[in-house]
Design a protein around this motif. Structure first.
Motif, mmCIF file in Angstrom:
data_model
loop_
_atom_site.group_PDB
_atom_site.id
_atom_site.type_symbol
_atom_site.label_atom_id
_atom_site.label_comp_id
_atom_site.label_asym_id
_atom_site.label_seq_id
_atom_site.Cartn_x
_atom_site.Cartn_y
_atom_site.Cartn_z
ATOM 1 N N ASP A 69 0.522 -1.386 -0.312
ATOM 2 C CA ASP A 69 0.225 -0.277 0.598
ATOM 3 C C ASP A 69 1.270 1.350 -0.194
ATOM 4 O O ASP A 69 0.369 2.297 -0.568
ATOM 5 C CB ASP A 69 -1.087 0.267 1.288
ATOM 6 N N ASP A 70 1.608 0.981 0.437
ATOM 7 C CA ASP A 70 3.055 2.919 0.937
ATOM 8 C C ASP A 70 3.352 2.210 -0.487
ATOM 9 O O ASP A 70 3.632 3.874 -1.206
ATOM 10 C CB ASP A 70 4.000 2.194 1.697
ATOM 11 N N LEU A 71 3.908 1.055 -1.709
ATOM 12 C CA LEU A 71 4.555 1.715 -2.563
ATOM 13 C C LEU A 71 3.708 2.221 -3.391
ATOM 14 O O LEU A 71 3.941 3.261 -4.618
ATOM 15 C CB LEU A 71 4.717 0.157 -3.499
ATOM 16 N N ILE A 72 2.384 2.277 -3.562
ATOM 17 C CA ILE A 72 0.723 2.440 -4.324
ATOM 18 C C ILE A 72 1.102 3.793 -4.104
ATOM 19 O O ILE A 72 1.192 4.587 -5.017
ATOM 20 C CB ILE A 72 -0.237 1.277 -4.226
ATOM 21 N N ALA A 73 0.802 4.287 -2.549
ATOM 22 C CA ALA A 73 0.675 6.045 -2.411
ATOM 23 C C ALA A 73 1.661 6.622 -2.928
ATOM 24 O O ALA A 73 2.276 7.562 -3.419
ATOM 25 C CB ALA A 73 0.764 5.726 -0.977
ATOM 26 N N GLU A 74 3.084 5.590 -2.963
ATOM 27 C CA GLU A 74 4.006 6.559 -3.607
ATOM 28 C C GLU A 74 4.041 7.384 -4.736
ATOM 29 O O GLU A 74 4.407 7.413 -4.780
ATOM 30 C CB GLU A 74 5.663 5.958 -2.493
#
Length: 90
Positions: A1-6
């Motif tokens: 999820d953090d990767l997608i948000a970034e």
């Protein structure tokens, strides 16, 4: 999820900067741009040769005939029969 948000955040920043099309393209790995262009050129030619081959054109004509699409099938058959002429200029 953090990767997608970034990734979304980075993409939005590029959009907000308004210079997406002005950025030079880059790639990663151990290849250079000239080599990638050469590979792309060779693959494009191979694909074009495959799509314009008599075998492919015949297969399309047969497939279309099997579906009852006589007009399009005739077009592909015409391409097969005239291929020796137009393949000289393509």
């Amino acid at each position: 999820d953090d990767l997608i948000a970034e990734a979304k955040s980075l993409a939005q920043a590029w959009i907000d900067e308004g210079n997406i099309d002005q950025r030079p393209r880059s790639h990663t790995g151990e290849t250079d741009t000239d080599m990638l262009r050469a590979v792309n050129d060779a693959e494009s030619r191979a694909l074009a040769d495959a799509f314009l081959s008599a075998n492919f054109l015949r297969a399309q004509a047969d497939f279309l005939s099997s579906k009852g699409k006589t007009g399009p099938a005739m077009l592909f058959r015409t391409l097969v029969y005239t291929r020796p002429l137009w393949s000289l200029v393509v």
